[in-house]
Design a protein around this motif. Structure first.
Motif, PDB file in Angstrom:
ATOM      1  N   GLY A  37       6.916  -5.444  -9.242  1.00  0.00           N
ATOM      2  CA  GLY A  37       5.905  -6.476  -9.066  1.00  0.00           C
ATOM      3  C   GLY A  37       4.887  -6.202  -7.984  1.00  0.00           C
ATOM      4  O   GLY A  37       4.100  -7.094  -7.631  1.00  0.00           O
ATOM      5  N   ARG A  38       4.868  -4.970  -7.444  1.00  0.00           N
ATOM      6  CA  ARG A  38       3.922  -4.602  -6.389  1.00  0.00           C
ATOM      7  C   ARG A  38       3.018  -3.468  -6.885  1.00  0.00           C
ATOM      8  O   ARG A  38       3.428  -2.634  -7.699  1.00  0.00           O
ATOM      9  N   LEU A  39       1.807  -3.438  -6.364  1.00  0.00           N
ATOM     10  CA  LEU A  39       0.809  -2.460  -6.807  1.00  0.00           C
ATOM     11  C   LEU A  39       0.758  -1.276  -5.845  1.00  0.00           C
ATOM     12  O   LEU A  39       0.724  -1.439  -4.621  1.00  0.00           O
ATOM     13  N   PHE A  40       0.722  -0.073  -6.445  1.00  0.00           N
ATOM     14  CA  PHE A  40       0.651   1.165  -5.678  1.00  0.00           C
ATOM     15  C   PHE A  40      -0.421   2.066  -6.299  1.00  0.00           C
ATOM     16  O   PHE A  40      -0.636   2.045  -7.516  1.00  0.00           O
ATOM     17  N   GLY A  41      -1.062   2.864  -5.447  1.00  0.00           N
ATOM     18  CA  GLY A  41      -2.019   3.842  -5.954  1.00  0.00           C
ATOM     19  C   GLY A  41      -3.376   3.705  -5.304  1.00  0.00           C
ATOM     20  O   GLY A  41      -3.529   3.094  -4.242  1.00  0.00           O
ATOM     21  N   ARG A  42      -4.384   4.281  -5.956  1.00  0.00           N
ATOM     22  CA  ARG A  42      -5.737   4.247  -5.399  1.00  0.00           C
ATOM     23  C   ARG A  42      -6.757   4.280  -6.522  1.00  0.00           C
ATOM     24  O   ARG A  42      -6.571   4.957  -7.537  1.00  0.00           O
ATOM     25  N   CYS A  43      -7.839   3.535  -6.321  1.00  0.00           N
ATOM     26  CA  CYS A  43      -9.013   3.616  -7.176  1.00  0.00           C
ATOM     27  C   CYS A  43     -10.144   4.169  -6.310  1.00  0.00           C
ATOM     28  O   CYS A  43     -10.492   3.570  -5.289  1.00  0.00           O
ATOM     29  N   HIS A  44     -10.695   5.311  -6.704  1.00  0.00           N
ATOM     30  CA  HIS A  44     -11.612   6.030  -5.823  1.00  0.00           C
ATOM     31  C   HIS A  44     -13.007   5.418  -5.737  1.00  0.00           C
ATOM     32  O   HIS A  44     -13.714   5.641  -4.755  1.00  0.00           O
ATOM     33  N   LEU A  45     -13.403   4.658  -6.749  1.00  0.00           N
ATOM     34  CA  LEU A  45     -14.777   4.165  -6.774  1.00  0.00           C
ATOM     35  C   LEU A  45     -14.792   2.715  -7.262  1.00  0.00           C
ATOM     36  O   LEU A  45     -14.572   2.443  -8.437  1.00  0.00           O
ATOM     37  N   VAL A  46     -15.036   1.790  -6.341  1.00  0.00           N
ATOM     38  CA  VAL A  46     -15.054   0.363  -6.668  1.00  0.00           C
ATOM     39  C   VAL A  46     -16.391  -0.217  -6.219  1.00  0.00           C
ATOM     40  O   VAL A  46     -16.707  -0.220  -5.017  1.00  0.00           O
ATOM     41  N   ARG A  47     -17.173  -0.688  -7.177  1.00  0.00           N
ATOM     42  CA  ARG A  47     -18.454  -1.294  -6.828  1.00  0.00           C
ATOM     43  C   ARG A  47     -18.228  -2.589  -6.053  1.00  0.00           C
ATOM     44  O   ARG A  47     -17.428  -3.435  -6.450  1.00  0.00           O
ATOM     45  N   PHE A  48     -18.921  -2.720  -4.927  1.00  0.00           N
ATOM     46  CA  PHE A  48     -18.875  -3.916  -4.086  1.00  0.00           C
ATOM     47  C   PHE A  48     -17.467  -4.225  -3.577  1.00  0.00           C
ATOM     48  O   PHE A  48     -17.161  -5.362  -3.235  1.00  0.00           O
ATOM     49  N   GLY A  49     -16.620  -3.186  -3.520  1.00  0.00           N
ATOM     50  CA  GLY A  49     -15.260  -3.401  -3.031  1.00  0.00           C
ATOM     51  C   GLY A  49     -15.244  -3.934  -1.605  1.00  0.00           C
ATOM     52  O   GLY A  49     -14.502  -4.863  -1.284  1.00  0.00           O
ATOM     53  N   GLY A  50     -16.063  -3.353  -0.729  1.00  0.00           N
ATOM     54  CA  GLY A  50     -16.090  -3.780   0.661  1.00  0.00           C
ATOM     55  C   GLY A  50     -16.713  -5.139   0.880  1.00  0.00           C
ATOM     56  O   GLY A  50     -16.521  -5.756   1.932  1.00  0.00           O
ATOM     57  N   ASP A  51     -17.476  -5.627  -0.105  1.00  0.00           N
ATOM     58  CA  ASP A  51     -18.136  -6.927   0.013  1.00  0.00           C
ATOM     59  C   ASP A  51     -17.371  -8.039  -0.698  1.00  0.00           C
ATOM     60  O   ASP A  51     -17.720  -9.214  -0.578  1.00  0.00           O
ATOM     61  N   ALA A  52     -16.341  -7.665  -1.454  1.00  0.00           N
ATOM     62  CA  ALA A  52     -15.674  -8.624  -2.339  1.00  0.00           C
ATOM     63  C   ALA A  52     -14.792  -9.602  -1.572  1.00  0.00           C
ATOM     64  O   ALA A  52     -14.147  -9.255  -0.582  1.00  0.00           O
ATOM     65  N   THR A  53     -14.778 -10.841  -2.062  1.00  0.00           N
ATOM     66  CA  THR A  53     -13.850 -11.841  -1.547  1.00  0.00           C
ATOM     67  C   THR A  53     -12.536 -11.825  -2.326  1.00  0.00           C
ATOM     68  O   THR A  53     -11.514 -12.298  -1.826  1.00  0.00           O
ATOM     69  N   PRO A  68     -28.957   2.766  -5.441  1.00  0.00           N
ATOM     70  CA  PRO A  68     -29.631   1.902  -4.473  1.00  0.00           C
ATOM     71  C   PRO A  68     -29.293   0.426  -4.617  1.00  0.00           C
ATOM     72  O   PRO A  68     -29.626  -0.373  -3.746  1.00  0.00           O
ATOM     73  N   LEU A  69     -28.622   0.044  -5.719  1.00  0.00           N
ATOM     74  CA  LEU A  69     -28.372  -1.370  -5.985  1.00  0.00           C
ATOM     75  C   LEU A  69     -26.935  -1.791  -5.729  1.00  0.00           C
ATOM     76  O   LEU A  69     -26.592  -2.950  -5.936  1.00  0.00           O
ATOM     77  N   SER A  70     -26.086  -0.871  -5.287  1.00  0.00           N
ATOM     78  CA  SER A  70     -24.667  -1.189  -5.131  1.00  0.00           C
ATOM     79  C   SER A  70     -24.126  -0.628  -3.830  1.00  0.00           C
ATOM     80  O   SER A  70     -24.696   0.291  -3.249  1.00  0.00           O
ATOM     81  N   SER A  71     -23.008  -1.197  -3.399  1.00  0.00           N
ATOM     82  CA  SER A  71     -22.184  -0.586  -2.361  1.00  0.00           C
ATOM     83  C   SER A  71     -20.881  -0.157  -3.028  1.00  0.00           C
ATOM     84  O   SER A  71     -20.512  -0.692  -4.078  1.00  0.00           O
ATOM     85  N   PHE A  72     -20.189   0.810  -2.432  1.00  0.00           N
ATOM     86  CA  PHE A  72     -18.969   1.337  -3.037  1.00  0.00           C
ATOM     87  C   PHE A  72     -17.870   1.457  -1.996  1.00  0.00           C
ATOM     88  O   PHE A  72     -18.135   1.633  -0.805  1.00  0.00           O
ATOM     89  N   ALA A  73     -16.641   1.367  -2.486  1.00  0.00           N
ATOM     90  CA  ALA A  73     -15.485   1.554  -1.612  1.00  0.00           C
ATOM     91  C   ALA A  73     -14.372   2.235  -2.399  1.00  0.00           C
ATOM     92  O   ALA A  73     -14.327   2.167  -3.637  1.00  0.00           O
ATOM     93  N   SER A  74     -13.493   2.884  -1.658  1.00  0.00           N
ATOM     94  CA  SER A  74     -12.253   3.415  -2.220  1.00  0.00           C
ATOM     95  C   SER A  74     -11.139   2.453  -1.827  1.00  0.00           C
ATOM     96  O   SER A  74     -11.008   2.089  -0.654  1.00  0.00           O
ATOM     97  N   VAL A  75     -10.349   2.018  -2.809  1.00  0.00           N
ATOM     98  CA  VAL A  75      -9.315   1.019  -2.563  1.00  0.00           C
ATOM     99  C   VAL A  75      -7.938   1.653  -2.725  1.00  0.00           C
ATOM    100  O   VAL A  75      -7.608   2.192  -3.790  1.00  0.00           O
ATOM    101  N   GLY A  76      -7.145   1.599  -1.657  1.00  0.00           N
ATOM    102  CA  GLY A  76      -5.781   2.090  -1.696  1.00  0.00           C
ATOM    103  C   GLY A  76      -4.789   0.935  -1.695  1.00  0.00           C
ATOM    104  O   GLY A  76      -4.987  -0.067  -0.998  1.00  0.00           O
ATOM    105  N   LEU A  77      -3.720   1.056  -2.481  1.00  0.00           N
ATOM    106  CA  LEU A  77      -2.729  -0.011  -2.627  1.00  0.00           C
ATOM    107  C   LEU A  77      -1.344   0.563  -2.329  1.00  0.00           C
ATOM    108  O   LEU A  77      -0.901   1.504  -2.992  1.00  0.00           O
ATOM    109  N   ASP A  78      -0.667  -0.012  -1.357  1.00  0.00           N
ATOM    110  CA  ASP A  78       0.659   0.459  -0.974  1.00  0.00           C
ATOM    111  C   ASP A  78       1.617  -0.726  -0.912  1.00  0.00           C
ATOM    112  O   ASP A  78       1.833  -1.337   0.129  1.00  0.00           O
ATOM    113  N   GLY A  79       2.162  -1.077  -2.067  1.00  0.00           N
ATOM    114  CA  GLY A  79       3.064  -2.211  -2.134  1.00  0.00           C
ATOM    115  C   GLY A  79       2.348  -3.539  -2.033  1.00  0.00           C
ATOM    116  O   GLY A  79       2.866  -4.501  -1.452  1.00  0.00           O
ATOM    117  N   VAL A  80       1.161  -3.618  -2.604  1.00  0.00           N
ATOM    118  CA  VAL A  80       0.325  -4.817  -2.491  1.00  0.00           C
ATOM    119  C   VAL A  80       0.784  -5.892  -3.480  1.00  0.00           C
ATOM    120  O   VAL A  80       1.055  -5.604  -4.647  1.00  0.00           O
TER     121      VAL A  80
END
Length: 368
Positions: free
Chosen positions: A136-152, A184-196
């Motif tokens: 029931g926990r999430l593990f791994g990484r997504c290398h390219l997430v649009r607006f990841g750093g801005d997301a609520t 120019p229209l987006s921000s990006f982030a890499s999201v890592g998940l370790d037992g989330v």
């Protein structure tokens, strides 16, 4: 009032707002300073994010195809922000989501919240990462997430075709802001998940269908945005060719320039017509088929980039400078080209589907 009339009125209102409040000077300031989420609150207040969310969940209840004209306008005016995420995810997921998640979607619809889609599949043929579920926990990484750093809030797609709602501030989640200069229209982030820990957004049987629907709509709406980019470049190039003189004549009077602009118009019209056709087919089906969405996105990705290149060529040396806005449109077209598959990847996908269908028909015929 029928849906087509309401859609047209909403699109007209949006265009009036953009023409009045988001002119070239404003756009340059927003994009130069990378204020890529600035318009989200205003658009949310206008109700555009609620366009296709069912009325029972606070939306306008219009067909999903109603988003197409809005995204064409986003392309024509080069509007930044999590427009796709805030418009699409609540519309597709609200009906199956638990009550706590609906509150999140309501905030996104109003512009008070921002959603990001964490889907390794978004990288197309690139290595987008991998997300697994254990106990029931999430593990791994997504290398390219649009607006990841801005997301609520994050909507996460796991490898086993399940959907999860995740708070970006939860323990075990790592958010690394990445270089976003390519778009120019987006921000990006890499999201890592370790037992989330996350909240399931749909039951195990419904989630794969919803994921397929999201991906098909992403490709379709991105194609509509690319269509808008191509349309803007055609209009801008025609206007420039009428005004710019060379050897005492407008350059638009020369046969070579006429041929280039005519080809630009034909190519841009082909994307617009294909967008209209795919959207029209969803009236009965509810969502584009995976093949239709792939064909549309493949064609739009190729054409938009080529039309931008032709526009720059007609403008000559000034087309490569910051004095005109063409470079923003070109960068955006290049950035959207690989999103959920570039032309080559999607053509291979369509070909594989066609071969599979042929093989199935041959097997059926042989059995008969």
């Amino acid at each position: 009032m029928d849906d087509d009339t309401t859609t047209a009125e909403l699109a007209n209102s949006l265009e009036d707002f953009l023409a009045r409040s988001y002119d070239s000077a404003t756009r340059r300031a927003v994009l130069s300073e990378r204020r890529v989420t600035e318009l989200g609150g205003v658009l949310g207040e206008m109700g555009v994010f609620a366009t296709s969310v069912p009325e029972v969940f606070g939306g306008l209840g219009l067909p999903m195809a109603s988003l197409g004209p809005l995204f064409t306008l986003y392309g024509r005016y080069l509007v930044p922000g999590p427009l796709l995420e805030n418009s699409l995810l609540p519309a597709v997921l609200a009906a199956d989501a638990p009550e706590t998640a609906r509150a999140v979607f309501k905030a996104a619809m109003s512009g008070d919240g921002q959603l990001a889609l964490v889907d390794p599949h978004a990288a197309g043929d690139w290595d987008g990462g991998s997300i697994t579920v254990r106990n029931g926990r999430l593990f791994g990484r997504c290398h390219l997430v649009r607006f990841g750093g801005d997301a609520t809030q994050l909507v996460v797609v796991s490898d086993d075709q399940q959907l999860w709602l995740v708070d970006p501030h939860v323990g075990g989640l790592e958010m690394i802001q990445t270089d976003a200069n390519a778009d120019p229209l987006s921000s990006f982030a890499s999201v890592g998940l370790d037992g989330v820990a996350g909240t399931p957004l749909a039951d195990a049987s419904a989630a794969p269908r919803l994921i397929d629907e999201i991906r098909s709509w992403v490709r379709t709406l991105v194609a509509c945005e690319l269509s808008g980019i191509a349309a803007h470049c055609v209009r801008t190039t025609i206007d420039y060719a009428k005004e710019r003189e060379q050897f005492g004549r407008p350059i638009g009077s020369y046969q070579a320039i006429k041929h280039i602009i005519a080809d630009m118009h034909v190519h841009a019209a082909s994307v617009r017509n294909l967008c209209d056709s795919v959207l029209a087919d969803t009236v009965n089906s509810g969502a584009p088929t995976a093949v239709d969405a792939a064909v549309l996105k493949a064609h739009a990705s190729k054409v938009a980039v080529e039309v931008c290149q032709d526009a720059i060529q007609v403008h000559g040396g000034i087309g490569f400078t910051a004095e005109v806005d063409l470079h923003w449109f070109y960068k955006r077209a290049l950035a959207l080209r690989p999103w959920y598959g570039d032309t080559r990847t999607l053509e291979e996908m369509v070909g594989a589907a066609a071969l599979a269908q042929t093989t199935e028909h041959a097997s059926t015929a042989k059995a008969v």
